[in-house]
Enzyme design. Sequence first.
Site: not given
Length: 473
Positions: A210, A375, A405
Amino acid sequence: MNKPTSLHLVAIIAMLITATMTLMCQATGSNVHPLILIPGNGGNQLEARLDRDYKPSSIWCSSWLYPARKKSDGWFRLWFDAAVLFSPFTKCFNERMMLYYDADLDDYQNAPGVQTRISHFGSTKSLLYLDPRLRDATSYMSHLVKALEKGCGYVNDQTILGAPYDFRYGLAGSGHSTRVASKYLQDLKQLVEKTSSENDGKPVILLSHSLGGLFILHFLNRSSPSWRRKYIKHFVALSTPWGGTVEQMRTFASGNTLGVPIVNPLLVRPQQRSSESNQWLLPHSKVFHDRTKPLVVTPGVSYTAYEMEWFLADIGFSQGVEPYKTRVLPLTEEMVTPGVPVTCIYGKGVDTPEVLVYGGGGFDEQPDIKYGDGDGTVNMVSLAALELIHKVESLKTVEIGGVSHTSILKDEIALKEIVKQIKIINSGLAKSRQGQSTSQVEIVRLIQRLCICDSCMLSSLINELFSSQHTSQ
């Protein structure tokens, strides 16, 4: 040729045992490039300590009352602490996590009286579990580390290390001060060099999740080509929001509790707005470039990525406009190629906020959401944007259907794919060591010629040791 004495045999056997054990230790991870994990937003523990300048907003936030658990020197875990889920401690957490922009210094700072630090830099310890007392509920990278250990032969805190950071702070465009984040990049550079040195000079694999991917992209941008060639083998980016997310606009407008129903999003909204890195995650017009498709719709006005400054002002966060305009926008425009091979791995096919629709209640109410592909957190256009934004000479993309995610760090199929890609990166090292078994046979034959009388016994011992070494690899 004279036969060696028993004393000579003992000495030879002792040297062989020592040498073989050394080889066995070195063989652990000898077929892998060392790997450093870089977590995402909220992906590692953060510690705090309160000093005399701290002014609690209520008795509940008094340092003697909350938190109850502290180290002898006053440090305590600020993130994550389960007490944050319960009011009034949510307010205490909010005021201690706040950042403030100082226009004179052109930089962000902690709230007065709040000191923060990152523990266990260089180790995976603070990013395996956000709260070690609640391992099942707060597991973050523990499953990933275990998969890399089992599937690739990595050894935790030896060939796989962690680079946690204060995820509230971000970077800025050229000419702006970013004391905390810039210090992190310096520490990361030293960690990379040290890790490479301690692993026979092998270049390092950087594996991010991320927000961590944005930090690594800028880290590589700010490193010289010669340094990258020497120290970086590969950059593996998991679920990176290269162009920001629509979900982040909801965080700024209405607060975001990440699905926890007992927390009032308006209580955490001030802290979320103050986070420097959160502004970095707002949608970029380079990626969300269609002016005909608004990202936020209200009864009076709609906003695309081109109207972000107006959006921040209209939601009641006018103090964020200038930092966004002068610090964040130049940051998104100045990035160039990372200069190393990149593998992007991300999920798809999960409902992801694409348009936020607000009614007459304004931004203090949660919006209705129109979903698109992604996601669950990052929109597909952003996940796939690296090649669109930057010229990447060697880019591989791996999409995994139905993986969200955060579940990319836990999902069995996702973990197998990550391990597969790491094995591919490491495959060159495995080939370079194929001749080792032949060298070991030659050593055995040499010792047998030196020790004719007891060659059978010695040969058995040597073969057993080398067999153990081969198995460990």
